[in-house]
Design a protein around this motif. Structure first.
Motif, mmCIF file in Angstrom:
data_model
loop_
_atom_site.group_PDB
_atom_site.id
_atom_site.type_symbol
_atom_site.label_atom_id
_atom_site.label_comp_id
_atom_site.label_asym_id
_atom_site.label_seq_id
_atom_site.Cartn_x
_atom_site.Cartn_y
_atom_site.Cartn_z
ATOM 1 N N ALA A 1 -78.225 6.444 26.093
ATOM 2 C CA ALA A 1 -77.987 6.983 24.752
ATOM 3 C C ALA A 1 -76.703 6.379 24.208
ATOM 4 N N ASP A 2 -76.700 6.111 22.918
ATOM 5 C CA ASP A 2 -75.512 5.603 22.232
ATOM 6 C C ASP A 2 -75.311 6.393 20.957
ATOM 7 N N VAL A 3 -74.044 6.647 20.615
ATOM 8 C CA VAL A 3 -73.732 7.296 19.355
ATOM 9 C C VAL A 3 -73.203 6.227 18.406
ATOM 10 N N VAL A 4 -73.818 6.147 17.227
ATOM 11 C CA VAL A 4 -73.404 5.180 16.213
ATOM 12 C C VAL A 4 -73.200 5.916 14.896
ATOM 13 N N THR A 5 -72.323 5.372 14.065
ATOM 14 C CA THR A 5 -72.109 5.911 12.726
ATOM 15 C C THR A 5 -72.998 5.147 11.765
ATOM 16 N N VAL A 6 -73.813 5.879 11.021
ATOM 17 C CA VAL A 6 -74.760 5.271 10.091
ATOM 18 C C VAL A 6 -74.391 5.675 8.669
ATOM 19 N N ASN A 7 -74.309 4.691 7.777
ATOM 20 C CA ASN A 7 -74.067 4.944 6.361
ATOM 21 C C ASN A 7 -75.404 5.123 5.655
ATOM 22 N N VAL A 8 -75.448 6.068 4.724
ATOM 23 C CA VAL A 8 -76.679 6.337 3.977
ATOM 24 C C VAL A 8 -76.298 6.728 2.542
ATOM 25 N N PRO A 9 -77.020 6.193 1.533
ATOM 26 C CA PRO A 9 -76.719 6.582 0.158
ATOM 27 C C PRO A 9 -77.267 7.978 -0.144
ATOM 28 N N GLY A 10 -76.436 8.826 -0.690
ATOM 29 C CA GLY A 10 -76.843 10.194 -1.010
ATOM 30 C C GLY A 10 -76.661 11.122 0.175
ATOM 31 N N GLU A 11 -76.453 12.393 -0.119
ATOM 32 C CA GLU A 11 -76.215 13.370 0.943
ATOM 33 C C GLU A 11 -77.496 13.665 1.705
ATOM 34 N N PRO A 12 -77.475 13.547 3.038
ATOM 35 C CA PRO A 12 -78.641 13.893 3.846
ATOM 36 C C PRO A 12 -78.780 15.418 3.931
ATOM 37 N N VAL A 13 -79.501 15.997 3.011
ATOM 38 C CA VAL A 13 -79.624 17.446 2.880
ATOM 39 C C VAL A 13 -80.292 18.052 4.108
ATOM 40 N N GLY A 14 -79.677 19.113 4.639
ATOM 41 C CA GLY A 14 -80.242 19.845 5.753
ATOM 42 C C GLY A 14 -79.922 19.273 7.123
ATOM 43 N N VAL A 15 -79.225 18.138 7.197
ATOM 44 C CA VAL A 15 -78.895 17.519 8.486
ATOM 45 C C VAL A 15 -77.637 18.176 9.040
ATOM 46 N N GLN A 16 -77.729 18.676 10.288
ATOM 47 C CA GLN A 16 -76.621 19.366 10.942
ATOM 48 C C GLN A 16 -76.472 18.882 12.376
#
Length: 119
Positions: free
Chosen positions: A55-70
């Protein structure tokens, strides 16, 4: 540098490890980064990408707020790409997706809801 698409179907699981936060473009002014194509604020999400026994943890950029992601939530990622970068002797890989959303929750059986031991 070329953007490399990542086949997310190969992962056994993708979990939100760090909740979405707006990405800051200028730390002095607090100005947020805006996606050039959509005009939406860019958010950063820490994702745990699991494959087999690793397993790897990466930081991902995404346009707009990912609603409901916790934190701790299984998520679905659309159009994940990795782009190698180099700047003034530093280098790394930037990850970007067009969308990150919660996986649909499995349906619960209403027949077993609310029943405790001894009923």
């Amino acid at each position: 540098m070329v953007a490399l698409p990542i086949n997310t179907a190969k992962f056994t699981g993708i979990i939100c490890a760090v909740a979405p936060t707006p990405r800051v473009a200028n730390r002095e002014t607090g100005q947020l980064r805006v996606d050039k194509e959509t005009g939406k604020t860019v958010y950063q999400v820490g994702l745990c990408l699991m494959a087999g026994t690793s397993a790897d943890v990466v930081t991902v950029n995404v346009p707009g707020e990912p609603v409901g992601v916790q934190n701790g939530m299984p998520v679905q990622v659309r159009d994940l790409i990795a782009t190698p970068w180099e700047n003034e002797g530093r280098h790394g890989i930037a990850f970007r997706a067009t969308e990150i959303k919660p996986l649909a929750a499995p349906p619960t059986s209403s027949g077993s809801a609310g029943k405790g031991a001894g009923q």
